[in-house]
Design a protein around this motif. Structure first.
Motif, PDB file in Angstrom:
ATOM      1  N   UNK A 217       5.162  -1.472  16.459  1.00 55.86           N
ATOM      2  CA  UNK A 217       5.336  -2.909  16.252  1.00 55.86           C
ATOM      3  C   UNK A 217       4.202  -3.716  16.846  1.00 55.86           C
ATOM      4  N   UNK A 218       3.490  -3.158  17.815  1.00 58.48           N
ATOM      5  CA  UNK A 218       2.374  -3.881  18.434  1.00 58.48           C
ATOM      6  C   UNK A 218       1.222  -4.085  17.463  1.00 58.48           C
ATOM      7  N   UNK A 219       1.181  -3.289  16.391  1.00 52.15           N
ATOM      8  CA  UNK A 219       0.079  -3.376  15.437  1.00 52.15           C
ATOM      9  C   UNK A 219       0.361  -4.344  14.293  1.00 52.15           C
ATOM     10  N   UNK A 220       1.567  -4.900  14.236  1.00 51.98           N
ATOM     11  CA  UNK A 220       1.975  -5.682  13.073  1.00 51.98           C
ATOM     12  C   UNK A 220       2.064  -7.177  13.389  1.00 51.98           C
ATOM     13  N   UNK A 221       1.795  -7.975  12.355  1.00 52.72           N
ATOM     14  CA  UNK A 221       1.928  -9.426  12.434  1.00 52.72           C
ATOM     15  C   UNK A 221       2.778  -9.881  11.257  1.00 52.72           C
ATOM     16  N   UNK A 222       3.835 -10.640  11.523  1.00 50.25           N
ATOM     17  CA  UNK A 222       4.672 -11.188  10.455  1.00 50.25           C
ATOM     18  C   UNK A 222       3.911 -12.309   9.764  1.00 50.25           C
ATOM     19  N   UNK A 223       3.877 -12.274   8.451  1.00 49.97           N
ATOM     20  CA  UNK A 223       3.110 -13.267   7.706  1.00 49.97           C
ATOM     21  C   UNK A 223       3.919 -14.536   7.490  1.00 49.97           C
ATOM     22  N   UNK A 224       3.305 -15.680   7.748  1.00 47.67           N
ATOM     23  CA  UNK A 224       4.000 -16.949   7.523  1.00 47.67           C
ATOM     24  C   UNK A 224       3.977 -17.305   6.043  1.00 47.67           C
ATOM     25  N   UNK A 225       4.877 -18.192   5.608  1.00 53.94           N
ATOM     26  CA  UNK A 225       4.820 -18.662   4.221  1.00 53.94           C
ATOM     27  C   UNK A 225       3.653 -19.620   4.032  1.00 53.94           C
ATOM     28  N   UNK A 226       3.323 -19.864   2.763  1.00 55.19           N
ATOM     29  CA  UNK A 226       2.313 -20.882   2.468  1.00 55.19           C
ATOM     30  C   UNK A 226       1.146 -20.381   1.653  1.00 55.19           C
ATOM     31  N   UNK A 227       0.720 -19.142   1.883  1.00 57.26           N
ATOM     32  CA  UNK A 227      -0.366 -18.561   1.092  1.00 57.26           C
ATOM     33  C   UNK A 227       0.055 -17.166   0.662  1.00 57.26           C
ATOM     34  N   UNK A 228      -0.517 -16.626  -0.421  1.00 58.04           N
ATOM     35  CA  UNK A 228      -0.127 -15.292  -0.888  1.00 58.04           C
ATOM     36  C   UNK A 228      -0.373 -14.224   0.181  1.00 58.04           C
ATOM     37  N   UNK A 229       0.535 -13.263   0.327  1.00 60.07           N
ATOM     38  CA  UNK A 229       0.353 -12.207   1.335  1.00 60.07           C
ATOM     39  C   UNK A 229      -0.949 -11.433   1.175  1.00 60.07           C
ATOM     40  N   UNK A 230      -1.424 -11.263  -0.054  1.00 60.75           N
ATOM     41  CA  UNK A 230      -2.657 -10.496  -0.277  1.00 60.75           C
ATOM     42  C   UNK A 230      -3.857 -11.114   0.425  1.00 60.75           C
ATOM     43  N   UNK A 231      -3.824 -12.428   0.660  1.00 55.88           N
ATOM     44  CA  UNK A 231      -4.977 -13.073   1.295  1.00 55.88           C
ATOM     45  C   UNK A 231      -5.192 -12.592   2.730  1.00 55.88           C
ATOM     46  N   UNK A 232      -4.143 -12.018   3.340  1.00 54.07           N
ATOM     47  CA  UNK A 232      -4.293 -11.528   4.710  1.00 54.07           C
ATOM     48  C   UNK A 232      -5.031 -10.194   4.774  1.00 54.07           C
ATOM     49  N   UNK A 233      -5.414  -9.666   3.623  1.00 61.74           N
ATOM     50  CA  UNK A 233      -6.302  -8.512   3.568  1.00 61.74           C
ATOM     51  C   UNK A 233      -7.701  -8.914   3.099  1.00 61.74           C
ATOM     52  N   UNK A 234      -7.853 -10.152   2.695  1.00 63.06           N
ATOM     53  CA  UNK A 234      -9.124 -10.626   2.171  1.00 63.06           C
ATOM     54  C   UNK A 234      -9.622 -11.847   2.901  1.00 63.06           C
TER      55      UNK A 234
END
Length: 338
Positions: free
Chosen positions: A107-124
């Motif tokens: 769990x230390x390696x993970x970040x919960x994504x907030x709403x507002x932008x597409x999830x794919x953008x957190x890889x780009x």
């Protein structure tokens, strides 16, 4: 939920450009999370040029991929089981790693994504590539109003952000890309002042000199090779070269000759390499800055999406040969309703 996990593992260390037969699709049972761990079902897999250097036997800045082990790669996934009180089934998180349909991670390696932008953008644009562009410009490039900034691989995930940051700083941004469509995108959508199609010009140094009549103050290096050789003589006194990557050379079996470095002291050039992990705190800093820009549409990005984990190896090879257009992503699965 299926009880089988699919993984693409490294079968052979490639000699030169990777081939499809260097990878193997395997299946095994979906694992159970241990204490403090989280099981995610992969939604998106990131493919990045820097993965190529991890396929070699030699040591690099990141752990090498091992024969018989899943290929490394960052993912966005949906939590399906958790033994960590910070995570609940249904949440979408970034940080799991591996070319796999299901991943168990701390769990230390993970970040919960907030709403507002597409999830794919957190890889780009909001992930490693965007943070890389931000880090290189902030710490090394430091573009100023009126300066000329050249960005190689300008339509790619890193270069596209780097050029837009140069424009926000008041600099003149010149892109280099492979193909008319990419150059049109760089100018018309990203707002660069000019873009050179290195595949279409007969004399790249001459074309670059015409685009940069006052020389080059900042160069954001993503490709190396002939592009780097064309840029180097045009660097101005006190110019800064941001050494981010050299994708054109990653599959070379013999090192290429580099430019003559005599001008580094004559021109007092700053040539500095870096990796995004040098400043992990920049991830949150960049996301806080860039997410509103994406929401309002002032920070542009493009994604090159391939469907199916089984197609990741082919997409990886296409990216290494410049056949991608934008940030390369594999859509592994669709999210399920919580």
């Amino acid at each position: 939920m299926t009880n089988l996990r699919r993984s693409i593992v490294l079968k052979n260390r490639p000699k030169g450009l990777p081939a499809l037969q260097d990878f193997l699709l395997e299946t095994d049972a979906v694992p159970e999370p241990g204490a403090g761990e989280v099981l995610t079902r992969t939604l998106w897999l990131s493919l990045d040029p820097g993965m190529r250097v991890r396929l070699n036997e030699t040591k690099t800045y990141a752990a090498r991929a091992e024969i018989g082990a899943p290929m490394p790669g960052e993912t966005v996934g949906q939590v399906i089981a958790s033994r960590n009180p910070r995570f609940s089934p249904g949440q979408v998180v970034v940080g799991g790693r591996g070319w796999q349909s299901h991943i168990v991670t701390s769990g230390n390696a993970l970040v919960v994504l907030p709403p507002g932008v597409p999830p794919s953008t957190y890889l780009g644009v909001l992930g490693m590539p965007g943070t890389t562009a931000y880090s290189g410009m902030k710490d090394i490039g430091q573009p100023k109003p009126g300066e000329t900034v050249v960005v190689s691989a300008a339509s790619g995930a890193v270069g596209s952000v780097a050029g837009q940051l140069a424009k926000r700083a008041g600099a003149r941004a010149i892109g280099i890309a492979g193909g008319a469509d990419k150059c049109r995108f760089v100018c018309e959508q990203l707002g660069f002042d000019d873009c050179i199609d290195h595949r279409a010009v007969d004399d790249l140094p001459a074309a670059l000199k015409r685009a940069c009549p006052d020389g080059i103050d900042v160069y954001f290096e993503n490709v190396g090779g002939d592009v780097q050789l064309a840029v180097f003589p045009l660097m101005n006194t006190f110019g800064r070269m941001i050494m981010c990557g050299m994708a054109a050379e990653y599959s070379d079996t013999v090192p290429r000759p580099g430019p003559n470095l005599g001008s580094t002291f004559l021109k007092r050039l700053r040539i500095q390499g870096f990796i995004c992990g040098d400043h992990p705190e920049y991830y949150a800093e960049w996301r806080a800055l860039a997410a509103p820009w994406i929401a309002e549409g002032s920070l542009r990005y493009r994604e090159d999406i391939v469907d199916g984990l089984e197609n990741a190896n082919e997409a990886f090879i296409a990216m290494l040969t410049g056949r991608n257009f934008g940030k390369t992503l594999v859509r592994v699965a669709e999210p399920e309703a919580a």
